[in-house]
Enzyme design. Structure first.
Site, PDB file in Angstrom:
ATOM      1  N   LYS A  95      38.650  36.677  46.229  1.00 31.22           N
ATOM      2  CA  LYS A  95      38.266  37.865  47.000  1.00 31.22           C
ATOM      3  C   LYS A  95      38.151  39.083  46.082  1.00 31.22           C
ATOM      4  O   LYS A  95      37.211  39.874  46.173  1.00 31.22           O
ATOM      5  CB  LYS A  95      39.313  38.121  48.102  1.00 31.22           C
ATOM      6  CG  LYS A  95      39.082  39.391  48.924  1.00 31.22           C
ATOM      7  CD  LYS A  95      37.802  39.318  49.743  1.00 31.22           C
ATOM      8  CE  LYS A  95      37.465  40.627  50.423  1.00 31.22           C
ATOM      9  NZ  LYS A  95      38.153  40.837  51.685  1.00 31.22           N
ATOM     10  N   LYS A 135      41.071  50.454  47.372  1.00 31.14           N
ATOM     11  CA  LYS A 135      42.308  49.663  47.306  1.00 31.14           C
ATOM     12  C   LYS A 135      42.046  48.322  46.615  1.00 31.14           C
ATOM     13  O   LYS A 135      42.814  47.892  45.744  1.00 31.14           O
ATOM     14  CB  LYS A 135      42.835  49.414  48.726  1.00 31.14           C
ATOM     15  CG  LYS A 135      44.138  48.663  48.804  1.00 31.14           C
ATOM     16  CD  LYS A 135      44.418  48.169  50.235  1.00 31.14           C
ATOM     17  CE  LYS A 135      43.391  47.106  50.643  1.00 31.14           C
ATOM     18  NZ  LYS A 135      43.676  46.412  51.904  1.00 31.14           N
TER      19      LYS A 135
END
Lengths: 291, 291, 291, 291
Positions: free
Chosen positions: A171, A239
């Site tokens: 990811k 983030k």
């Protein structure tokens, strides 16, 4: 018989994914801190648990789709947390976290007798709604295979990435590329615009060539209009790129493009664009040139 | 009646483009410094001129597809240069140059009574061979439209970009994005590899999602194999990104991603990879981590 | 009467600082994981404790000068840790940590009844030995003032930075600048060298002008010789710049120069130079250009 | 007998340097496009020439201190240019130019029978006024030595850098470092400020340590006040760093810190700060964070 699913986290992504599980015929119990958000799912057949623990007791497979480590820790190990109810069961975390956190989580759950499947997704709002996500699954391989019917209800493809933590690694790799590509798209279009080219001609040229991709197709109208409704909020991209940098610090990867992109997303966040789509990095880049 | 074409520059791109013009039935005269390279085209019907000037005298439209400004200046304004023979004719430069140079060239040709069409291409070796280039055409609009049959013989699409110089501006914008996307692709894959992911799984994931594009499809095997046969030589990408930086210095565009990418291509060039495909930036990034 | 000092951590910096406290007449108890390192200090009058807890029981002020948070946590809160013995006493952490960690540490110690003074230093091996460090002190202001005699034994200047955590913030700010200045020095000298200038002429020019500073004076011989004995190990510079990036992620500071520098220190670390002086970033930059 | 000097270019730097030559007793003829600027020098004894050619005829050594190549070419090779009058004489260019341009200029002057001494300076307004510049001299070594009395009238030190062009190479190396150090200073102070530190405490700490330098001493008040009167205009720093990048493109030097710095100076220029001191990069960095 279909496995009973517990689904925690009903944000943009989670509610679409839970709805697709219901449509596929799975019995689904949902939990969300703000109970209001469970109502639309209850309308289409979901049960609403009063606590994560209650959810755990009523499912075979608990799925998490929340904003990050703090929310996961709270739901699993906080008051009335799910973890104690998951002995002998599976816990599938589909939220974006760092690989390091994911490995720690696997160990914590193992201590409770539960098995972690680390399975974040590639895709944002629209693919989530359409059941077209790509599932980046990691954990014991056979266990991942056994979850295929569940994953297929939410996505069109499952990529097996290795032991728990590797799904998160994938990811991050995907979002590393995504973050830089968006930054580059905005930068190149602004460069061309300053040189007198029209946005339409540039997008037509790019989408006619070897770089043509669905992402640019989807984001070009946002850049052209200056409106950036969030499919994937900019602060989440920041983030995720921070996780990438943290990981590169450990592994020794050299990632100047990701650094440059993160710098720009943080600048955009600082300028108040954190809740817009990450394509709004374009707006920050555009506005920062004005004195 | 078909316009008579003069084609100068028979490198990887030029010979494919000239061949396609011949296949489309245009009478084509070719010129190349190294006359040896004209032979394959003579075999399929081209005439070979002894000098650029002779070529100019035997065509209605002169096309240039060479390595850059030095070669163009030599062919047009050097000894037996083409320029003096182009009065009342069209000169179509399809080489990559900076917009600033292109505008100067337009003025120099205007002084000779010739009109410059600035029309670089998007696409490398394979699209050139298949007649599938995208032509980034600029100059007087009607004149560009009148060249449609010629452009269609070499490409599948013509994007009109504005007055002369704007085609080069578009080319730079496209290569700006291309250079950063390739850099980002190599960087993200190396990041993932260091984190334990397999190249196959990463490419499968990327090509299953919103970032899927023909460029990554074409370059992934080069990265996987470590062999980088040149479709577009790395040193040319470095040159094009240098034009981007030169232009941004003038226009005030802020381009940190292009800067980071150029830094890496130059490092790769310095390490002796300049004649490989620009995907070999991957090799430099890989090797520079080894002490 | 002089306060009794407990000193934990006897690396390059710590042993010099503890020695200076002894020379100034303070009673000093030392502790080090590897007890061998306590011997030279015992020779000049230090007592050696068998555990951090024993050290705590025998001092009024406990000083820490170790590699980072893990070592601090172990010494204070591990088995036979010092914390429980510090009720009503002062704990002065002079190790480099992030402000966030420092604030957490202050809270943890407060729970034990101890007060944290966060007081990292500016200066490396030589100033430490000569008692010429600059102390970046933070915590309750009067308490910091009361430690002046102790600080003056180790340093020539105390800068009061604010509440606990702000000393670490100052240290990071200083090392932010230091890391970038060293990176810039190596980069500019390499740039000049490639352009045919002699190292001597460049250093003479720089040190004759407005940029002349003790740091460049000290590092120039390392760059000229290619030998980099560690005053401040490169891996610690990488760690400190990582704290800077972590902090900037929280505060929204935009720090591209620090990012570029960190990228280069990490590359150098990856190439096996982590234990050399941070000036060895020069060696990495030099060698990475060779294919 | 003292050599007769011709001085072209009376900006911030040039007028101070010409005045120092007069004070040292040299006969000086001055020329400036805007003749008004010659008056203060005429008041202290200079002759004012009506054209560069007239100046050339009345001097043994012609000195240039102007904004760059365009101005130099105009003064030497334009209408009534100085070059034809310089046969058998020396031409000392003290303006900042690229090494490549300087080498071309040497060849052009050689064709006129003149010798180029390439001798840019390190130092800005104040050292120029005080005769404390550092002269970065290049050209035939003995010829440079013979100019020592002239150079000593303007500077406190002459560094011999090699054949013509190498003085410019040294100037670029110095400004490379200067540009990055200023960028780093502003960045680190902003980082600290966001973390709650006071500007005074930070500057005190930095100036107490190994990084203390006259440049930071001089620029700190500008950053503290937010007023940036120009000693060295930001647009000129941008130009010099562009020369650095152009040169690195040729030599293969890898210069990410200079790239990052140039990016920021260009952003500042774009925001309208080009005529302020280059320390105003601080203002751009500060303001760009505000949405």
């Amino acid at each position: 018989m279909k496995k009973r699913i517990g689904f925690m986290g009903l944000g943009i992504m989670g509610r679409a994914m839970a709805a697709n599980l219901l449509k596929a015929g799975f019995p689904v119990t949902v939990y969300n801190r703000d109970k209001q958000k469970t109502l639309p799912l209850a309308d289409i057949g979901a049960l609403a648990a009063d606590s994560p623990r209650q959810l755990a007791d009523n499912c075979d497979v608990a799925i998490l789709m929340v904003t990050g480590p703090e929310a996961i820790d709270e739901l699993l190990f906080g008051i009335d947390g799910a973890a104690e109810g998951l002995a002998g069961k599976l816990c599938v975390n589909m939220s974006s976290v760092s690989p390091a956190y994911s490995r720690e989580l696997a160990a914590s759950l193992e201590a409770e007798g539960a098995v972690l499947i680390d399975a974040p997704v590639s895709g944002t709002k629209k693919p989530a709604e359409d059941g077209l996500l790509v599932i980046l699954a990691s954990g014991p391989e056979q266990t991942v295979r056994d979850l295929d019917d569940i994953f297929r209800a939410m996505g069109r493809k499952v990529v097996y990435c290795g032991p728990a933590g590797q799904g998160s690694m994938m990811k991050m790799t995907v979002n590393h590329l995504l973050g830089v590509m968006m930054h580059a798209f905005a930068e190149a279009l602004l460069f061309g615009e300053r040189g007198g080219l029209s946005m339409d001609a540039m997008v037509e040229t790019i989408q006619s060539g070897a770089m043509a991709c669905p992402m640019y197709q989807a984001k070009a109208p946002l850049l052209a209009s200056g409106n950036y409704p969030a499919s994937f909020p900019l602060k989440h991209m920041a983030k995720d790129l921070k996780y990438v940098l943290d990981t590169a610090y450990e592994t020794g990867a050299h990632i100047p493009a990701a650094q440059a992109a993160l710098g720009m997303y943080l600048l955009a966040r600082e300028r108040g664009l954190g809740d817009m789509d990450f394509a709004a990095v374009d707006k920050a880049m555009r506005d920062m040139l004005k004195g």
